[in-house]
Design a protein around this motif. Structure first.
Motif, PDB file in Angstrom:
ATOM      1  N   VAL A 147       0.576  -1.185  -0.164  1.00  0.00           N
ATOM      2  CA  VAL A 147      -0.261  -0.053   0.176  1.00  0.00           C
ATOM      3  C   VAL A 147       1.209   1.667  -0.002  1.00  0.00           C
ATOM      4  N   LEU A 148       2.070   1.491   0.950  1.00  0.00           N
ATOM      5  CA  LEU A 148       2.546   2.552   0.772  1.00  0.00           C
ATOM      6  C   LEU A 148       4.029   3.295  -0.632  1.00  0.00           C
ATOM      7  N   ASP A 149       4.167   1.924  -1.251  1.00  0.00           N
ATOM      8  CA  ASP A 149       4.686   1.868  -2.674  1.00  0.00           C
ATOM      9  C   ASP A 149       4.085   2.437  -2.938  1.00  0.00           C
ATOM     10  N   VAL A 150       2.387   1.882  -3.522  1.00  0.00           N
ATOM     11  CA  VAL A 150       1.668   2.876  -4.234  1.00  0.00           C
ATOM     12  C   VAL A 150       1.404   3.806  -4.064  1.00  0.00           C
TER      13      VAL A 150
ATOM     14  N   ASN B  70      -3.516   2.193   8.837  1.00  0.00           N
ATOM     15  CA  ASN B  70      -2.404   0.294   9.332  1.00  0.00           C
ATOM     16  C   ASN B  70      -2.162  -0.292   8.143  1.00  0.00           C
ATOM     17  N   TYR B  71      -2.944   0.138   6.938  1.00  0.00           N
ATOM     18  CA  TYR B  71      -2.486  -1.295   6.638  1.00  0.00           C
ATOM     19  C   TYR B  71      -1.239  -1.077   5.151  1.00  0.00           C
TER      20      TYR B  71
ATOM     21  N   ILE C   9      -1.082  -4.546  -1.749  1.00  0.00           N
ATOM     22  CA  ILE C   9      -2.322  -4.447  -2.287  1.00  0.00           C
ATOM     23  C   ILE C   9      -3.647  -5.546  -2.689  1.00  0.00           C
ATOM     24  N   SER C  10      -3.046  -6.328  -3.252  1.00  0.00           N
ATOM     25  CA  SER C  10      -4.218  -7.489  -3.544  1.00  0.00           C
ATOM     26  C   SER C  10      -4.907  -7.425  -2.653  1.00  0.00           C
TER      27      SER C  10
ATOM     28  N   ARG D  97      -2.435   7.863  -3.532  1.00  0.00           N
ATOM     29  CA  ARG D  97      -1.476   8.025  -4.199  1.00  0.00           C
ATOM     30  C   ARG D  97      -2.404   9.405  -4.994  1.00  0.00           C
ATOM     31  N   ALA D  98      -3.052   9.765  -5.272  1.00  0.00           N
ATOM     32  CA  ALA D  98      -3.517  10.725  -5.751  1.00  0.00           C
ATOM     33  C   ALA D  98      -3.171  12.149  -5.101  1.00  0.00           C
TER      34      ALA D  98
END
Length: 248
Positions: free
Chosen positions: A93-96, A130-131, A136-137, A151-152
């Motif tokens: 999630v963080l990388d996305v 917390n995620y 992401i999947s 992300r936006a």
């Protein structure tokens, strides 16, 4: 008279010689929260993809505050339809969310501590802090949509395009997204949303563009979101009219 911030002039788009959008003219002011509504196949997603240079029009021009897309693309953020994304891509999630900072940092530069802090703050705003380490999947549809919204947000954009951000999300997530969109509007950001639920247009948006291959009406919700315009937008003879007029 509308002082245009985003201007679409004489834009026509076709797939395999079949018209999808015809002679689109739009003037969108700065700082509006705008819905694009219309029936399935009306060209709603095609319109924003064309504005984002993801599709090439047959004719016409699009400018942002008088400038072409390539000069302002760093000030524009895009949230695509959830169904168009490969959610099996192995990333967390963080990388996305950090992908949204590459426009500022550059693709080949190291992400800074400031970038990471902005990403964590964006995740907190959408209730996903917390995620951050979750793949992401592994997320639900609503959670994935929140991550793409984060992300936006980290792009610190002036203009946000969102393609059906409420699709497949629960009412709690929908309300959370709406609250964020209204917060962006308060910051004088321009937010353009492909939307399908006519019942929430008046509640969620202050500006609306109604299309069925061509623009039926565009303006303040209170002025143009009328029963007559809704009827004209959702009737099925737009394609027939265009084909007959232009011998397509």
């Amino acid at each position: 008279m509308v002082k245009e911030y985003i201007k679409v002039e004489d834009v026509t788009v076709s797939y395999d010689l079949r018209p999808v959008l015809w002679d689109i003219d739009l003037k969108i002011p700065q700082g509006v929260l705008m819905a694009i509504v219309g029936p399935n196949g009306a060209g709603k997603s095609t319109l924003i993809k064309t504005m984002l240079k993801l599709l090439k029009p047959v004719s016409g021009t699009i400018t942002f505050d008088g400038k072409p897309y390539k000069e302002v693309q760093k000030q524009i953020a895009y949230v695509p339809q959830r169904g168009s994304v490969d959610w099996d891509f192995p990333t967390n999630v963080l990388d996305v969310v950090l992908m949204g900072r590459y426009g500022h940092a550059g693709w080949f530069k190291k992400i800074s501590k400031e970038d990471k802090n902005k990403a964590l703050l964006a995740l907190e705003k959408v209730g996903m802090e917390n995620y951050k380490d979750r793949q992401i999947s592994e997320l639900s549809g609503g959670q994935q949509q929140r991550v793409f919204l984060a992300r936006a947000l980290v792009q610190d954009a002036d203009i946000y395009f969102m393609d059906e951000p409420f699709q497949g999300v629960d009412i709690k997530t929908e309300r959370a997204i709406v609250a964020l969109l209204k917060e962006l509007k308060k910051e004088n950001k321009t937010v353009i949303v492909v939307h399908h639920d006519l019942e929430t247009v008046k509640e969620y948006f202050d500006w609306v563009t109604m299309i069925n291959m061509k623009v039926i009406a565009s303006g303040k919700v209170a002025e143009v979101f009328t029963d007559e315009n809704i009827k004209n937008t959702y009737q099925n003879n737009q394609l027939t009219d265009i084909k007959e007029k232009h011998h397509v």
